[in-house]
Enzyme design. Structure first.
Site, mmCIF file in Angstrom:
data_model
loop_
_atom_site.group_PDB
_atom_site.id
_atom_site.type_symbol
_atom_site.label_atom_id
_atom_site.label_comp_id
_atom_site.label_asym_id
_atom_site.label_seq_id
_atom_site.Cartn_x
_atom_site.Cartn_y
_atom_site.Cartn_z
ATOM 1 N N GLY A 1 3.646 13.105 -7.396
ATOM 2 C CA GLY A 1 2.872 11.867 -7.530
ATOM 3 C C GLY A 1 1.388 12.170 -7.661
ATOM 4 O O GLY A 1 0.541 11.408 -7.186
ATOM 5 N N GLN B 1 -3.169 7.142 -7.326
ATOM 6 C CA GLN B 1 -4.491 6.925 -6.726
ATOM 7 C C GLN B 1 -4.822 8.031 -5.721
ATOM 8 O O GLN B 1 -5.867 8.680 -5.825
ATOM 9 C CB GLN B 1 -4.530 5.568 -6.010
ATOM 10 N N ILE C 1 5.696 11.948 -12.762
ATOM 11 C CA ILE C 1 6.673 11.562 -13.783
ATOM 12 C C ILE C 1 5.977 11.353 -15.129
ATOM 13 O O ILE C 1 6.597 11.335 -16.181
ATOM 14 C CB ILE C 1 7.444 10.294 -13.331
ATOM 15 N N ARG C 2 4.649 11.185 -15.068
ATOM 16 C CA ARG C 2 3.847 11.050 -16.289
ATOM 17 C C ARG C 2 2.633 11.958 -16.177
ATOM 18 O O ARG C 2 2.308 12.412 -15.081
ATOM 19 C CB ARG C 2 3.389 9.596 -16.460
ATOM 20 N N ASP D 1 10.268 14.016 -11.841
ATOM 21 C CA ASP D 1 10.693 12.759 -11.228
ATOM 22 C C ASP D 1 10.945 13.084 -9.753
ATOM 23 O O ASP D 1 11.809 13.896 -9.424
ATOM 24 C CB ASP D 1 11.978 12.300 -11.933
ATOM 25 N N TYR E 1 8.597 -2.836 0.462
ATOM 26 C CA TYR E 1 7.783 -1.632 0.658
ATOM 27 C C TYR E 1 7.734 -1.255 2.144
ATOM 28 O O TYR E 1 7.934 -0.097 2.517
ATOM 29 C CB TYR E 1 6.377 -1.921 0.134
ATOM 30 N N LYS F 1 9.120 2.073 4.024
ATOM 31 C CA LYS F 1 8.246 2.972 4.792
ATOM 32 C C LYS F 1 8.736 3.111 6.236
ATOM 33 O O LYS F 1 8.719 4.203 6.804
ATOM 34 C CB LYS F 1 6.793 2.466 4.760
ATOM 35 N N ILE G 1 -6.550 2.004 0.831
ATOM 36 C CA ILE G 1 -7.423 3.134 0.505
ATOM 37 C C ILE G 1 -8.357 2.736 -0.642
ATOM 38 O O ILE G 1 -7.903 2.327 -1.714
ATOM 39 C CB ILE G 1 -6.592 4.384 0.105
HETATM 40 N N1 SER Z 1 -2.162 -0.084 -0.090
HETATM 41 C C1 SER Z 1 -0.782 -0.393 0.133
HETATM 42 C C2 SER Z 1 -0.390 -1.651 -0.524
HETATM 43 O O1 SER Z 1 -1.215 -2.531 -0.587
HETATM 44 C C3 SER Z 1 -0.505 -0.485 1.601
HETATM 45 O O2 SER Z 1 -0.061 0.735 2.049
HETATM 46 O O3 SER Z 1 0.715 -1.793 -0.931
#
Ligand code: SER
Length: 313
Positions: free
Chosen positions: A9, A13, A36-37, A53, A143, A147, A173
């Site tokens: 990855g 970002q 992957i790209r 991948d 998500y 996690k 971030i």
């Molecule tokens: N920055 C992430 C999101 O907004 C949170 O871990 O999905």
């Protein structure tokens, strides 16, 4: 430190900037970037780059053998907002990549694994202020579910198989070299670009939505510091709470306005508002500060100054 590192990855970002920093610490040839790209031209030119991948265990293993990789940093993931649109795809990517890498460690192909978790592991029933390391965790997003499950897989592989996997619950971030995609905290990156490009920002969160945030430099330093800490110092094998600052859209807008006086903002909350409302406002990260001496450096004023100077160049 004689490590050979594979970043999965590396075009994302965090991956872009983490790869750059790892290459400066461990040497350019010692850090294999993959995604992957293709990605950032500088990353592809400054050291080895492979198309991988992250869910494809066989290809990861081939690369591990080819370069004699000792550590894997797994950054590939689908973030919160996109994952709500493609739940099954998000689950498959976020889980299968982690299990593939944990298995490679269990089978002794690699020695150490880094995998980021997120504030998304918390949910609407979690205490919002000064959220403790151990608390109610009932995530309401795909998500967050992925996690939280991942954290328990990490802990399980550590306890059961002795896998040295380390993890941080990242807040939003903030960066300027590489942009995030598909997250709920992304507004705090876009706002800087829009301030300079258009002089106006249309915010998808409401003005008083307070979220935990961190500058990329701090996030990258935390990651490397955690990975370099002695194994005995790492007491948390799910994932560490990690914090720096917190602010609302209104507060970041006011900070930017000090440098861009004509800057204006409008608020048009969309489906991401509900995601943000389910997350903490700020995080208690005293265990990270105690166990491996975590300290952040950048506050909102310093971040804003640094980003605007760099973007104006
Ligand atoms: N920055 C992430 C999101 O907004 C949170 O871990 O999905």
């Amino acid at each position: 430190m004689n490590e050979t590192i594979l970043v999965l990855g590396a075009s994302g970002q965090i991956g872009t900037e983490l790869t750059e920093k790892l290459r400066s610490v461990y040497g350019k040839k010692q850090v294999i970037a993959s995604d992957i790209r293709g990605g950032n031209a500088a990353i592809m030119a400054s050291g080895p780059f492979e198309i991988i991948d992250a869910t494809d265990k066989e290809t990861i293993l081939k690369t591990v053998k080819k370069y004699k990789v000792t550590q894997v940093y797994l950054l590939a993931a689908m973030l919160s907002a996109t994952a709500e649109k493609y739940p099954q795809k998000a689950w498959n990517l976020n889980m299968n990549s982690l299990l593939a890498v944990l298995d490679l460690a269990k089978e002794n192909h690699i020695k150490q694994v880094y995998w980021p978790s997120s504030i998304a592991v918390f949910g609407p029933t979690t205490p919002k202020e000064n959220t403790p390391q151990k608390t109610i965790m009932e995530p309401s997003t795909v998500y967050g579910i992925s996690k939280l499950s991942g954290e328990f897989w990490c802990n399980y592989y550590h306890k059961k198989y002795g896998v040295d996997v380390r993890s941080l619950r990242f807040p939003g971030i903030i960066s300027w070299k590489s942009k995030p995609g598909g997250g709920t905290t992304d507004y705090a990156v876009d706002i800087y670009f829009k301030a300079l490009e258009d002089g106006n920002f249309n915010c998808f969160l409401s003005e008083n939505t307070r979220l935990p945030m961190m500058y990329m430099d701090d996030a990258v330093n935390a990651t490397i510091q955690l990975m370099q800490a002695k194994s005995e110092a790492i007491k948390v094998r799910t994932s560490y709470n990690l914090a720096a600052i917190d602010f609302t859209p209104k507060e970041i807008f006011e900070e930017i306005k000090k440098h861009v006086p004509d800057f204006t903002i409008t608020y048009n909350p969309d489906f991401r508002q509900q995601i943000a409302d389910s997350w903490p406002s700020n995080i208690n990260d005293s265990e990270a500060r105690k166990d491996w001496n975590w300290k952040h450096q950048f506050d909102l004023a310093a971040i804003t100054k640094d980003i605007l100077i760099n973007l104006k160049k």
